[in-house]
Write an enzyme that holds these catalytic residues in place. Structure first.
Site, short mmCIF file in Angstrom:
data_model
loop_
_atom_site.label_atom_id
_atom_site.label_comp_id
_atom_site.label_asym_id
_atom_site.label_seq_id
_atom_site.Cartn_x
_atom_site.Cartn_y
_atom_site.Cartn_z
N GLY A 62 -67.66 0.84 -3.28
CA GLY A 62 -66.97 -0.05 -4.22
C GLY A 62 -67.94 -0.65 -5.23
O GLY A 62 -67.66 -0.70 -6.43
N GLU A 116 -66.25 5.78 2.88
CA GLU A 116 -65.76 6.29 4.16
C GLU A 116 -64.25 6.48 4.18
O GLU A 116 -63.72 7.27 4.96
CB GLU A 116 -66.20 5.38 5.32
CG GLU A 116 -65.93 6.02 6.68
CD GLU A 116 -66.48 5.22 7.87
OE1 GLU A 116 -67.38 4.38 7.66
OE2 GLU A 116 -65.99 5.43 8.99
N SER A 120 -74.16 9.33 5.13
CA SER A 120 -73.07 8.41 4.80
C SER A 120 -73.44 7.46 3.68
O SER A 120 -72.63 7.20 2.79
CB SER A 120 -72.62 7.63 6.03
OG SER A 120 -73.65 6.82 6.50
N LEU A 121 -74.67 6.94 3.70
CA LEU A 121 -75.08 6.05 2.60
C LEU A 121 -75.04 6.84 1.30
O LEU A 121 -74.64 6.35 0.26
CB LEU A 121 -76.48 5.49 2.86
CG LEU A 121 -76.58 4.51 4.04
CD1 LEU A 121 -78.01 4.01 4.20
CD2 LEU A 121 -75.65 3.33 3.83
N SER A 167 -79.83 3.51 16.14
CA SER A 167 -79.92 4.53 15.10
C SER A 167 -80.50 5.86 15.56
O SER A 167 -81.40 5.92 16.39
CB SER A 167 -80.78 3.98 13.98
OG SER A 167 -81.05 4.96 13.04
N GLY A 175 -65.93 -3.90 -1.26
CA GLY A 175 -67.23 -4.24 -1.85
C GLY A 175 -68.40 -3.73 -1.04
O GLY A 175 -69.45 -4.33 -1.01
N GLY A 176 -68.21 -2.59 -0.36
CA GLY A 176 -69.36 -1.93 0.26
C GLY A 176 -70.07 -1.07 -0.77
O GLY A 176 -69.85 -1.22 -1.98
N LEU A 177 -70.92 -0.17 -0.31
CA LEU A 177 -71.71 0.62 -1.25
C LEU A 177 -70.85 1.38 -2.24
O LEU A 177 -71.15 1.41 -3.43
CB LEU A 177 -72.58 1.62 -0.47
CG LEU A 177 -73.78 1.02 0.26
CD1 LEU A 177 -74.49 2.09 1.08
CD2 LEU A 177 -74.76 0.40 -0.74
N ARG A 202 -74.86 14.87 15.76
CA ARG A 202 -74.31 13.85 16.67
C ARG A 202 -73.24 14.39 17.60
O ARG A 202 -73.19 14.01 18.77
CB ARG A 202 -73.76 12.70 15.83
CG ARG A 202 -74.88 11.97 15.15
CD ARG A 202 -74.39 10.95 14.16
NE ARG A 202 -75.53 10.27 13.56
CZ ARG A 202 -75.44 9.42 12.56
NH1 ARG A 202 -74.27 9.13 12.04
NH2 ARG A 202 -76.52 8.85 12.07
#
Lengths: 256, 583
Positions: free
Chosen positions: B15, B376, B391-392, B250, B11-13, B285
Site C-alpha cells: 500500500g 499478500e 514476500s517483501l 526466520s 498501509g503495509g509495504l 518451506r
C-alpha cells in the site's frame, strides 16, 4: 515453575474508561492460568468470556495490539506501574494481581487505548526521512561503514510505541516537549550520508518550541525503551549538535 | 476530467509503495488503514528481501532468481510477471538503500547478502533479522514526506467495509468505518488499490498479526472479485508455539548456518541434511514443513515425543548471531526464556502466508474495473509455494506496478467519480449502515471470539500440511455450521464508541467465507503441488491441474463456484521439482 506452585487462575485489575471524557473506573477479572501466558492472552481470555471476578457481565476491555512479538509498538500500556509492551509481559514474571492501566500521558480513547498521534506529528516536524530525488532507478545508495551502520540500526528500531514519552516527566499536557523518540530519529537521519545533507533542517526543528530544550535529563526513557535504544546518548549528541548549529547559524558558516 | 483521485486500502509495504508511486505522479491519494501504517504486518518480516545483485561473484542473475522462484512455486505462477519482478529486484534494493534502510554491510561498506531457502545464491539483502520493520519504516517515512507535501491523506483507524461498484462492474470508491466514532462514510475515487495483506487469522493462531483477517479481500470476493489459488497456504517450518500466536523464527537462521535436528536412536539426526543433501537445511518451506510434520506426527520422533524439533544456532559465533539475527534471538529469549546462543531453539511449523489472493491481471487490476490489488492479498507471484525473502519483494513490486497502472487507468477515464450519481454512493453507505446496525443488535448466546477459535482449530487441523478429501468436506460442513451459529452471536458490547468487538464480528463472517474458498479449493484440487499436499494424490499432475483456481462467489448458494484458467508457462518449461539434487 513446578506443577504444584502453578496458580489455577490469575487476577487482573483493569482501569477502564468508556470514552475520552468519561470517568475512569476499575474492574477485576479472573482468568484461567495457562503456562507461558502473557498479558495479551489473558486479555483474550476475558474477551471470550467478558464477566468480572464478581460474576457481573461487562463489555470486553478494549486495547490495541497487532504483531505480538514486540516489533509493531501497538500494545503499550502501564503494567504494574511500568509502561511497556503487553505482548512481552509474561504472566509468570509479574506480581499478582496484575494491574493494567492506559498510558496517561496520552489522551484516552477507550479503556487501555490511547491516542498517540502527537508522536507521528513530531516525526513530521523533525523531517524524519531521507529526501530522495525519486523512486526511479538511480543506482546504488551511498556506502556506509558497517560499524556505523550497527549503531544507526539500533536507533532505527524505534516502534513509536510511546513508552518513553509515558515515562518522561517532562512530557505532559502542560508541556509541548516532543519527547525522546522523535529526537533520537533526528540523530538517525543525520547519521545517514544522504540525510546528513539536510541535517541543519532537522536540528533547527528541535531547537525551537517542543524541542530538545524540554529534556530534563531524568533518564527514565532509556530504562523503559523495549528496544534498548540509547535515547539519552542520542539526546546528549543532539545537544552538542544543536549548540554547534547555533554557532554556525550565528557566523553563517553553513553558507560558506 | 480533473486530476483524479486514488484510494488505497492498507498501509503495509504494498500500500505504501503504491501510494508513493501515485503521489510521485502528482495524483492525490487517500490512504486507509485499520492501524497506524507503521504498525502494519510487514513489520514482522524478518530475514530479508531477494534481488540478484550478484555482489559475491557467484554469477547470480535475475533469470536465476526467476527460475528459483518458478521452480520453488512448483510452476503454478504465471511467468511473465515473476520475470518482471525479478528484473526489478536489484533496483528495488538500491532504492530502499537510498531511502536509508540500515541494511547490513560488507567490510567495504557495500550491501551484504545472505542465503535463503530454495536457492544456491547469496541473494537476500537484510537488516539484522528485522528487515520487514526497516523496510516498512523507510516507506512510512517517504509517505509521511508526501503527506507534508499534501499529496497523501492518511485515514488511520478507518476500516474498509466494501467497495462502491456500479452495475457495469466498475469501482468508484469505498465505504469505510471510523474505528473510534464508528461512523460510516463513503469516499469517491477514480481507482481503488487494495493492499490489505494476508489472512492468517482464519487459522486462529499463525505467525500473522492480529489484523490479518483477510476481511477486506473476503468482502470483495463476495462483491464479485475472483479469489485465486486460495488453497495454497504456506506453513512455515520454524515457529515457536504460543498461547496468543505462533512466533516466527526466520528462515535466515538456517541461511546463516542453523541446523534442524531431533534425536533418533539416541543420536542427533540432522534430517534435512540427510534427506535433501543438495539443499540441506535450505530446502523450500513446504518441503521442510512436511519433513518436520512427518517426523513428529507419524514417526513420533519430536523432542520428548512432542510436536517440536530443534533449530540449532548454538555452534555459531555469538557476536555474529547478534549482528545478523539479533531480532529473532531477542524474540526467542523474551518469549521462551532460553538463550539461543547456548541452547537449540524448539520449533514447530505454523501457518504463515497465503500464496492465493484476489485474482489480478498483469497490471494488478482485478476483474472489477478500477479495482487493483497488490501485496499478500493478491495471488500473482508465488505459485504453489513462496520462497523465503520473496514476500517483501513481491509486496513492494506489486505496489510499484499497481500505483502507476491505477494512475494510467484514471487518466484514461472520460468521467470522474465526482460526476457519478450520488445515489450509487448513498446506497452503498446506507447498506453498510444497515449491516452494522444488525451486528450491534445481535443478542444471542454465542461469542464471536469463541467461534473464531473453533474455526481456527478446524482449519489448522484439516487444511494445512496434509489434506484428505474426507476431512476437507467435513471441515466445509463445519464452517457452514459455524455460519449458522454466527447468527446467534451476542455482541456483548453496545458501545457506540471504539467498539472492536463489533468490527471483529463483521470480519469473522468474511473470514468464514474465505475459509470455504480455501477448503473447497483444496478439496477440488486432486493432486499435490507445492504447499498443497494430498496423500491420496501424492504427485503433481500437470495434465489436469497446471491451472489457476478462480473462486467466484455465488450469492444463491452463499459459497464459491470454481473456474480454472491456464498458467502462462511461456518462459520456463515445467519440470519435476526435486530438492534431493540440484535443480
Amino acid at each position: 515453575m513446578s506443577e504444584e506452585s502453578r496458580p489455577k487462575s490469575i487476577q487482573l485489575i483493569i482501569t477502564r474508561q468508556d470514552g475520552p471524557d468519561a470517568p475512569p473506573y476499575k474492574e477485576t477479572f479472573e482468568v484461567p492460568y495457562r503456562p507461558n501466558m502473557n498479558v495479551i492472552s489473558a486479555l483474550m481470555a476475558i474477551r471470550r468470556n467478558p464477566v468480572t471476578a464478581g460474576g457481573k457481565k461487562t463489555s470486553p476491555p478494549q486495547w490495541e495490539m497487532n504483531c505480538l512479538e514486540e516489533v509493531c509498538g501497538a500494545c503499550s500500556m502501564v503494567i504494574n506501574g511500568r509502561p511497556r509492551q503487553a505482548c512481552t509481559a509474561l504472566i509468570d514474571k509479574l506480581e499478582k494481581p496484575i494491574r493494567l492501566e492506559p498510558m496517561g500521558t496520552f489522551p484516552i480513547v477507550r479503556d487501555l487505548i490511547v491516542d498517540r498521534s502527537r508522536m507521528f506529528d513530531a516525526l513530521k516536524q523533525v523531517k524524519a526521512w531521507i529526501p530522495i530525488d525519486g523512486t526511479y532507478d538511480l543506482g546504488p545508495g551511498p556506502r556506509m561503514a558497517e560499524s556505523k551502520r550497527q549503531w544507526a540500526y539500533e536507533l532505527s528500531k524505534c516502534m513509536t510505541c510511546g513508552v518513553c514519552l509515558e515515562a518522561c516527566p517532562n512530557v505532559n499536557s502542560k508541556s509541548d516537549f516532543m519527547g525522546p523518540a522523535p529526537l533520537s530519529q533526528v540523530r538517525l537521519f543525520n547519521a545517514h550520508p544522504t540525510g546528513a545533507m539536510n541535517k541543519a533542517e532537522r536540528l533547527h526543528a528541535i531547537m525551537g518550541p517542543g524541542g530538545i530544550a524540554g529534556c530534563g535529563n531524568s533518564q527514565n526513557c532509556v530504562q523503559v525503551c523495549p528496544k534498548g535504544i540509547p535515547l539519552t546518548t542520542s539526546i546528549a549528541v543532539l545537544n552538542r549538535a544543536t549548540v554547534g548549529q547555533s554557532f554556525r547559524d550565528f557566523f553563517g558558516s553553513d553558507n560558506m | 476530467m480533473g486530476k483524479g483521485k486514488i484510494i488505497i486500502v492498507g498501509g503495509g509495504l504494498a500500500g505504501l509503495m503504491s501510494a508513493i508511486k501515485a503521489a510521485e505522479a502528482g495524483v492525490e491519494v487517500d490512504l486507509f488503514s485499520v492501524v497506524p501504517v507503521k504498525r502494519s504486518h510487514s513489520v514482522c518480516a524478518q530475514g530479508g528481501i531477494n534481488g540478484a545483485v550478484n555482489t559475491k561473484g557467484e554469477g547470480d542473475s535475475p533469470w536465476e532468481h526467476l527460475d528459483d522462484t518458478i521452480y520453488g512455486g512448483d510452476f503454478l505462477a504465471n511467468q511473465p510477471p515473476v520475470k518482471a519482478m525479478c528484473e526489478a529486484a536489484p533496483g528495488i534494493i538500491h532504492l530502499l538503500d537510498r531511502m536509508g534502510v540500515m541494511f547490513n554491510r560488507t567490510p567495504e561498506g557495500l550491501l551484504d547478502f545472505r542465503q535463503f531457502g530454495g536457492t544456491k545464491y547469496h541473494r537476500t539483502a537484510y537488516a539484522g533479522a528485522t528487515t520487514g520493520q526497516q523496510l516498512l519504516y523507510a516507506l512510512d517515512e517517504q509517505v509521511r514526506r508526501q503527506e507534508v507535501n499534501g499529496l497523501v491523506h492518511k485515514h488511520e483507524y478507518e476500516e474498509f467495509l466494501s467497495a462502491v461498484i456500479d452495475d457495469d462492474k466498475v469501482c468508484h470508491g469505498i465505504v469505510v468505518q471510523d474505528l473510534k466514532s464508528m461512523e460510516i462514510q463513503v469516499y469517491r475515487a477514480d481507482a481503488v488499490i487494495v493492499a490489505s495483506g494476508g489472512l492468517g487469522m482464519i487459522y486462529g493462531k499463525s505467525t500473522n498479526s492480529m489484523i490479518n483477517t483477510g476481511s477486506a479481500a473476503g468482502e470483495l470476493y463476495q462483491q464479485g472479485a475472483y479469489f485465486a489459488n486460495g488453497e495454497f497456504i504456506q506453513i512455515h517450518p520454524t515457529a515457536i508455539p504460543g498461547e496468543d500466536k505462533l512466533r516466527l523464527m526466520s528462515e535466515s537462521a538456517r541461511g546463516e548456518g542453523g541446523r534442524l535436528w531431533t534425536y533418533k536412536n539416541g543420536k542427533p539426526w540432522y534430517f534435512l541434511e540427510e534427506m535433501y543433501p543438495a539443499y540441506g537445511n535450505l530446502v523450500p518451506r513446504d518441503v521442510a514443513t512436511r519433513a518436520i510434520f512427518d517426523i513428529c506426527v507419524n514417526q513420533h520422533l519430536g523432542i520428548n515425543g512432542e510436536n517440536m524439533v530443534y533449530l540449532d544456532l548454538s555452534h555459531k559465533d555469538p557476536h555474529e548471531l547478534d549482528v545478523k539475527l539479533g531480532g529473532i534471538i531477542d524474540i526467542y529469549e523474551k518469549f521462551v526464556g532460553e538463550d539461543p546462543h547456548k541452547v537449540p531453539m524448539k520449533v514447530f511449523p505454523a501457518v504463515h502466508y497465503s500464496m492465493g489472493g484476489l485474482w489480478v491481471d498483469f497490471d494488478q487490476m482485478t476483474n472489477i474495473k478500477g479495482l487493483f490489488a497488490c501485496g499478500e492479498c493478491d495471488y500473482q507471484y508465488h505459485g504453489a509455494n513462496r520462497l523465503g525473502a520473496n514476500s517483501l519483494l513481491s509486496a513492494i513490486y506489486g505496489g510499484m506496478v499497481a500505483g502507476p497502472n491505477a494512475v494510467r487507468y484514471l487518466k484514461g477515464l472520460d468521467k470522474s467519480s465526482e460526476e457519478e450519481s450520488s445515489a450509487l454512493f448513498d446506497d452503498a453507505r446506507e447498506r453498510e449502515k444497515e449491516r452494522y446496525r444488525r451486528i450491534t443488535e445481535m443478542d444471542g448466546d454465542e461469542n464471536a471470539y469463541v467461534l473464531h477459535k473453533e474455526l481456527g482449530e478446524w482449519m489448522t487441523k484439516y487444511v494445512t500440511v496434509v489434506r484428505e478429501n474426507k476431512t476437507l468436506l467435513a471441515t466445509d460442513q463445519h464452517i457452514q455450521e459455524l455460519m449458522e451459529r454466527y447468527k446467534h452471536i451476542n455482541i456483548n458490547d453496545t458501545s457506540k464508541w471504539s467498539n472492536s468487538g463489533a468490527s471483529f464480528t463483521r470480519q469473522l463472517w468474511n473470514m468464514m467465507e474465505l475459509a470455504r474458498v480455501i477448503t473447497l479449493g483444496a478439496y477440488n484440487r486432486n493432486e499435490s503441488r507445492g504447499a498443497h499436499y494430498k496423500p491420496e494424490f501424492p504427485e503433481r499432475n500437470d495434465e489436469d491441474w497446471l491451472k489457476t483456481t478462480k473462486a467466484k462467489y455465488n450469492p444463491d448458494t452463499n459459497g464459491p463456484d470454481f473456474e480454472y484458467e491456464p498458467v502462462d508457462i511461456s518462459l520456463i518449461k515445467p519440470r519435476k521439482r526435486d530438492y534431493t539434487h540440484d535443480k
